[in-house]
Design an enzyme around this catalytic site. Structure first.
Site, short mmCIF file in Angstrom:
data_model
loop_
_atom_site.label_atom_id
_atom_site.label_comp_id
_atom_site.label_asym_id
_atom_site.label_seq_id
_atom_site.Cartn_x
_atom_site.Cartn_y
_atom_site.Cartn_z
N GLY A 180 -15.35 4.11 -16.89
CA GLY A 180 -13.81 3.09 -16.64
C GLY A 180 -13.76 2.23 -15.48
CB THR A 181 -16.19 -0.04 -13.71
OG1 THR A 181 -16.13 -0.96 -12.69
CG2 THR A 181 -17.69 0.38 -14.13
CB SER A 182 -13.98 -4.53 -15.72
OG SER A 182 -13.65 -4.36 -14.33
CG ASN A 189 -11.06 4.71 -8.86
OD1 ASN A 189 -11.52 3.48 -9.33
ND2 ASN A 189 -11.33 5.27 -10.26
CG HIS A 197 -14.23 -0.08 -3.49
ND1 HIS A 197 -13.98 -0.44 -5.29
CD2 HIS A 197 -15.45 -0.97 -3.18
CE1 HIS A 197 -14.76 -1.27 -5.18
NE2 HIS A 197 -15.54 -1.66 -4.12
CE1 TYR A 227 -3.30 -3.50 0.95
CE2 TYR A 227 -5.07 -0.92 -0.37
CZ TYR A 227 -4.31 -2.16 -0.33
OH TYR A 227 -5.28 -2.94 -0.15
CB CYS A 252 -5.00 3.54 17.39
SG CYS A 252 -6.29 4.07 18.06
CB CYS A 296 -7.62 2.22 15.01
SG CYS A 296 -7.33 1.66 15.94
CB CYS A 328 -6.66 1.92 21.18
SG CYS A 328 -6.84 1.20 19.27
N1 APR Z 1 -11.39 5.27 -19.64
C1 APR Z 1 -12.32 4.78 -19.73
N2 APR Z 1 -12.43 2.78 -19.35
C2 APR Z 1 -10.80 2.92 -19.21
C3 APR Z 1 -10.02 3.74 -20.14
C4 APR Z 1 -10.43 4.95 -20.26
N3 APR Z 1 -8.80 5.87 -20.29
N4 APR Z 1 -8.64 2.48 -19.46
C5 APR Z 1 -9.31 1.82 -18.89
N5 APR Z 1 -10.58 1.48 -18.65
C6 APR Z 1 -11.13 0.27 -18.57
C7 APR Z 1 -10.87 -1.09 -18.89
O1 APR Z 1 -11.64 -0.97 -19.73
C8 APR Z 1 -11.84 -1.99 -17.78
O2 APR Z 1 -13.61 -2.06 -18.47
O3 APR Z 1 -11.15 1.18 -17.27
C9 APR Z 1 -11.98 -0.41 -16.51
C10 APR Z 1 -11.13 -0.40 -15.36
O4 APR Z 1 -11.66 -1.97 -14.98
P1 APR Z 1 -10.61 -2.78 -14.09
O5 APR Z 1 -9.55 -2.74 -13.94
O6 APR Z 1 -11.64 -4.18 -13.59
O7 APR Z 1 -11.11 -2.20 -12.74
P2 APR Z 1 -12.07 -1.55 -11.72
O8 APR Z 1 -13.72 -1.88 -12.28
O9 APR Z 1 -12.59 -0.60 -11.18
O10 APR Z 1 -12.32 -2.28 -10.32
C11 APR Z 1 -13.41 -2.83 -9.58
O11 APR Z 1 -12.47 -4.34 -8.10
O12 APR Z 1 -10.13 -5.07 -7.53
C12 APR Z 1 -11.37 -4.04 -7.28
O13 APR Z 1 -12.04 -2.52 -5.34
C13 APR Z 1 -10.70 -3.02 -7.04
O14 APR Z 1 -12.58 -1.21 -7.17
C14 APR Z 1 -11.72 -2.28 -7.39
C15 APR Z 1 -12.98 -3.22 -8.25
#
Ligand code: APR
Length: 264
Positions: free
Chosen positions: A209-211, A109, A137, A74, A169, A145, A172
């Site tokens: 930006g999320t899978s 994020n 998240h 981290y 902490c 703590c 505590c």
């Molecule tokens: N703009 C938009 N999307 C993008 C870009 C970009 N420039 N670059 C990549 N991506 C997309 C990818 O295609 C993918 O679908 O962002 C997504 C990232 O997916 P992950 O890596 O799975 O991230 P995320 O969806 O945030 O994961 C969710 O999983 O591991 C846990 O806690 C962690 O918060 C995270 C959660």
């Protein structure tokens, strides 16, 4: 703008108009919105989970077994994010949530790029609560703590050179951990409730930006869609949400969001 592939021949203008007309809208972001800033995603080619095992680094058992290694990872992630700057996607979302009272940003994020973009966009003006990102998240820059549960902002370096050097902490004396949600843990109740309330009340849901691979975070979008919200997705790749999107822009968030949400 690179090509966009929308199931219903949508367009940037139509998506923008839907967002402008929405009394209440919710945006759900993932690691992809920080990719252009240089913050690694999790599941892409360069994703964190390709080189590191979440089971060894992002679970309560991993921390109990080896807190030094977990804190070293981290610390590396904190340094990595601290060296990155928010990009145009973060800036566009920050301006949007400051301008639109009915706009809510929910993020998966744990980097602080949404926060930093919000502070830059607000300047000297106070930041209304509704503009602050809902962090499903947690945050790399907060500690939790393990004894009394107290959360604290923490930006200064973490000394992870030995078990004895790990942060403790001030109240505590117990070990501090990163305030992030690990695999197998529940999301913070208040954040999840706020996110789902926003989803149920939204007429537009923007997913960027999320899978959409991780629950319950990804269900913010499906709850919104189930409640009748129009779904707009911004992602270079298809996801399990793409089929429900009225507009799906196959491009980077840093490119599409300023155009969708209004420029500088
Ligand atoms: N703009 C938009 N999307 C993008 C870009 C970009 N420039 N670059 C990549 N991506 C997309 C990818 O295609 C993918 O679908 O962002 C997504 C990232 O997916 P992950 O890596 O799975 O991230 P995320 O969806 O945030 O994961 C969710 O999983 O591991 C846990 O806690 C962690 O918060 C995270 C959660």
């Amino acid at each position: 703008m690179s090509t966009h592939d929308e199931p219903e021949n949508g367009s940037l203008d139509r998506a923008r108009r839907s967002l402008r007309r929405a009394d209440r809208a919710v945006a759900l972001t993932g690691a992809g919105v920080s990719a252009a800033s240089g913050v690694p995603t999790f599941r892409g080619e360069e994703g964190l989970w390709r080189d590191y095992s979440p089971r060894e680094l992002a679970t309560p058992d991993a921390f109990a077994d080896d807190p030094v290694t977990v804190w070293q990872w981290y610390r590396w992630r904190r340094r990595k994010v601290a060296a990155c700057d928010p990009n145009e996607a973060h800036a566009a979302l920050a301006r949007w949530t400051l301008k639109e009272e009915g706009a809510r940003l929910v993020t998966q994020n744990v980097d602080d790029l949404h926060d930093r973009a919000l502070r830059t966009a607000a300047g000297e003006a106070p930041i209304p609560d509704h503009a602050r990102p809902v962090e499903l998240h947690g945050s790399l820059f907060r500690t939790l703590c393990t004894g009394c549960g107290r959360r604290r902002e923490r930006r200064e370096e973490i000394d992870a050179s030995s078990a004895g050097a790990l942060p403790r902490c001030g109240d505590c004396g117990e070990l501090l951990r990163p305030d992030v949600v690990w695999f197998g843990e529940s999301l913070p109740r208040e954040a999840l409730d706020t996110a789902m309330d926003a989803a149920r009340g939204a007429s537009v849901c923007l997913v960027a930006g999320t899978s959409a691979a991780v629950q319950p975070a990804a269900s913010v979008a499906s709850v919104a869609a189930d409640a009748g919200a129009l779904l707009i997705e911004v992602n270079p790749e298809r996801t399990p949400l793409t089929g429900r999107a009225a507009h799906a822009f196959r491009a980077g968030a840093e490119e599409v969001l300023p155009a969708l949400l209004g420029g500088g």
